[in-house]
Scaffold this motif. Structure first.
Motif: not given
Length: 348
Positions: A41-47
């Motif tokens: 379960d991957v929560h990808e967050q690009a900033l």
């Protein structure tokens, strides 16, 4: 990618990273996608990119509820370390590399040494595990940061997508096509491209990308074709039509275009420096030259491109080498080993 399943319950991974508009972004996105396909379960967050210059406020960013593991990258990874959550830091390069081929102005060098080095040191201190993308980078980081347990996992390439065009028609164009893929910056050797092409002469055409960043402007003249910024389909098309990939980078942690070109069956002419000898087998999958030696680069390109039998043999060996060592499924399997070993340590 082939599916790899975690051994037990689904692990939730928080995957925050700062955009750098480089090959590192692509590698991180592919890793997140691979882990997701593997059953995590991957929560990808690009900033936004500006955070790389001052990552400390990111320490106030909350991890998604239920997070079991944090994966982040490069010098700012320390900002995502949270109490009771293990941190896996992935370094796609080391900006404080003391190599003489690291071309930086005085202001940038000061920023790297006073700010970024401190961030790297803090990341090395708080990360539960560190990974980098080449033996070269692991050795430099180990020496400079004092951490000797850095795991090396080479960047992987989708060798199913990046592959030779078996239906490629007979080419009647007599121009020999040289391809450069990457940002037009001095570190990538972009400033050497016009001199190399001048030595090669009118029988050769340079097709080059602009990438996301540039500090070198190439002249608009015959024999040099600006391809702009290519997507994956466009890059594959250019690899497949190229006779040689020219990659005169002076300092490279990995060099994704080298792997993609070899996967497409294209010989590579690259610098004999940093991590590139780990990727290009000199005399087998391409030729290596001293950084900045434009005569040597021109001679190497001419040696391969003008000899069809050599070009074909090197291309076949390059394809085999990419599949055997740099297929992304192999890289993903290594990441899964590291993640599962961290899970096991947590459960003890």
């Amino acid at each position: 990618m082939a599916a790899f399943r975690p051994e037990s319950n689904v692990m939730k991974i928080w995957f925050p990273y700062i955009r750098t508009y480089s090959g590192g972004d692509l590698a991180l996105q592919r890793l997140a996608s691979g882990l997701r396909q593997a059953g995590y379960d991957v929560h990808e967050q690009a900033l936004p990119q500006f955070w790389q210059y001052s990552p400390w406020p990111l320490s106030r960013l909350s991890a998604p509820p239920g997070t079991d593991l944090v994966i982040s990258s490069d010098w700012w990874a320390f900002a995502f370390k949270r109490p009771s959550l293990p941190l896996l830091a992935v370094a796609h390069g080391f900006l404080c590399d003391p190599a003489p081929d690291q071309q930086r102005g005085a202001a940038r060098k000061l920023f790297h040494e006073m700010i970024i080095r401190r961030c790297y040191l803090h990341t090395a201190k708080v990360a539960d595990q560190m990974i980098t993308v080449s033996d070269y980078t692991a050795e430099v980081m180990g020496r400079e940061l004092g951490r000797k347990d850095i795991v090396v996992i080479h960047n992987g390439v989708d060798t199913t997508f990046f592959s030779p065009d078996e239906s490629r028609p007979l080419v009647t164009d007599k121009l020999l096509k040289v391809l450069f893929v990457g940002n037009l910056i001095r570190r990538k050797g972009a400033a050497d491209l016009p001199a190399i092409m001048q030595r090669l002469g009118p029988d050769y055409q340079l097709r080059y990308t602009r990438g996301w960043r540039a500090n070198v402007e190439l002249p608009q003249e015959d024999g040099m074709v600006d391809l702009g910024l290519l997507d994956a389909e466009g890059a594959r098309r250019e690899y497949r039509r190229a006779d040689v990939l020219l990659f005169p980078s002076r300092l490279e942690a990995s060099g994704l275009p080298v792997l993609e070109a070899m996967a497409c069956g294209v010989p590579v002419v690259a610098s004999n420096s940093s991590s590139l000898p780990e990727h290009v087998l000199d005399g087998e999958t391409g030729l290596l030259c001293s950084p900045g030696d434009v005569d040597a680069f021109a001679d190497a390109v001419r040696t391969i491109a003008s000899r069809p039998a050599m070009k074909e043999a090197m291309g076949e060996r390059a394809r085999l080498h990419a599949v055997e060592r740099f297929d992304e499924r192999r890289s993903l399997a290594r990441y899964l080993e590291v993640i599962e070993s961290m899970r096991t340590a947590l459960e003890r």
